[in-house]
Design a protein around this motif. Structure first.
Motif, PDB file in Angstrom:
ATOM      1  N   TRP A  43      13.874   4.082  -4.813  1.00 42.68           N
ATOM      2  CA  TRP A  43      13.014   3.043  -5.416  1.00 42.68           C
ATOM      3  C   TRP A  43      11.870   3.336  -4.563  1.00 42.68           C
ATOM      4  N   ASP A  44      10.737   3.527  -5.399  1.00 49.38           N
ATOM      5  CA  ASP A  44       9.209   3.601  -4.558  1.00 49.38           C
ATOM      6  C   ASP A  44       8.620   2.666  -5.483  1.00 49.38           C
ATOM      7  N   VAL A  45       7.724   2.078  -4.550  1.00 49.56           N
ATOM      8  CA  VAL A  45       6.713   1.042  -4.990  1.00 49.56           C
ATOM      9  C   VAL A  45       5.396   1.134  -4.309  1.00 49.56           C
ATOM     10  N   THR A  46       4.182   1.097  -4.839  1.00 46.91           N
ATOM     11  CA  THR A  46       2.922   0.960  -4.032  1.00 46.91           C
ATOM     12  C   THR A  46       2.498  -0.359  -4.312  1.00 46.91           C
ATOM     13  N   GLY A  47       2.312  -1.190  -3.155  1.00 51.56           N
ATOM     14  CA  GLY A  47       2.066  -2.352  -3.275  1.00 51.56           C
ATOM     15  C   GLY A  47       0.506  -2.560  -2.912  1.00 51.56           C
ATOM     16  N   ASP A  48      -0.005  -3.861  -2.530  1.00 51.97           N
ATOM     17  CA  ASP A  48      -1.154  -4.066  -2.243  1.00 51.97           C
ATOM     18  C   ASP A  48      -1.802  -3.234  -1.265  1.00 51.97           C
ATOM     19  N   THR A  49      -1.125  -3.082  -0.323  1.00 53.73           N
ATOM     20  CA  THR A  49      -1.713  -2.656   1.014  1.00 53.73           C
ATOM     21  C   THR A  49      -0.544  -1.664   1.730  1.00 53.73           C
ATOM     22  N   TRP A  50       0.413  -1.595   1.139  1.00 51.78           N
ATOM     23  CA  TRP A  50       1.615  -0.782   1.818  1.00 51.78           C
ATOM     24  C   TRP A  50       2.582  -0.081   0.611  1.00 51.78           C
ATOM     25  N   SER A  51       2.909   1.128   0.608  1.00 54.51           N
ATOM     26  CA  SER A  51       3.717   1.709  -0.427  1.00 54.51           C
ATOM     27  C   SER A  51       5.083   1.932   0.611  1.00 54.51           C
ATOM     28  N   LEU A  52       6.363   1.865  -0.327  1.00 51.30           N
ATOM     29  CA  LEU A  52       7.517   1.679   0.232  1.00 51.30           C
ATOM     30  C   LEU A  52       8.362   2.742  -0.550  1.00 51.30           C
ATOM     31  N   GLU A  53       9.278   3.661   0.256  1.00 53.10           N
ATOM     32  CA  GLU A  53       9.972   4.512  -0.437  1.00 53.10           C
ATOM     33  C   GLU A  53      11.442   4.360   0.015  1.00 53.10           C
TER      34      GLU A  53
END
Length: 112
Positions: free
Chosen positions: A59-69
């Motif tokens: 699951w990968d997501v680019t948020g407002d300030t951080w991306s998470l893999e």
């Protein structure tokens, strides 16, 4: 769970999280992406359950300030805006423990 995470309340009574390096990255992710929002934390726990149960490989997501893999073994948090190159990798179980602790603290905050 990373030991340097510290949960407190600000002057307005909102839940706040902070941490010492390297866990300051995780603390900032919790505060800036999940925010003191029970629904966001619960949603993340559902994603983690899907990974653990094999319904998702990653699951990968680019948020407002951080991306998470996320994958079945690891969580990788990377700065998008604040300080380029700021990141933290940790075992998925530790990431999940941090999300659960943040959720429990927010629920405690709402109960008072």
């Amino acid at each position: 769970m990373p030991r340097t995470l510290r949960y407190t309340w600000d002057q307005q009574g909102r839940a706040v999280v902070s941490g010492q390096p390297p866990d300051d990255v995780l603390a900032d992710y919790l505060a800036q992406e999940l925010r003191p929002d029970v629904n966001r934390a619960q949603g993340m726990l559902r994603v983690l359950a899907a990974l653990r149960q094999g319904r998702r490989d990653r699951w990968d997501v680019t948020g407002d300030t951080w991306s998470l893999e996320l994958n079945r073994a690891r969580a990788s948090i990377h700065s998008e805006v604040a300080i380029p190159g700021r990141s933290q990798d940790l075992p998925l179980e530790e990431f999940e423990d941090a999300i659960r602790s943040w959720l429990e603290f927010m629920e405690l905050s709402r109960a008072h």
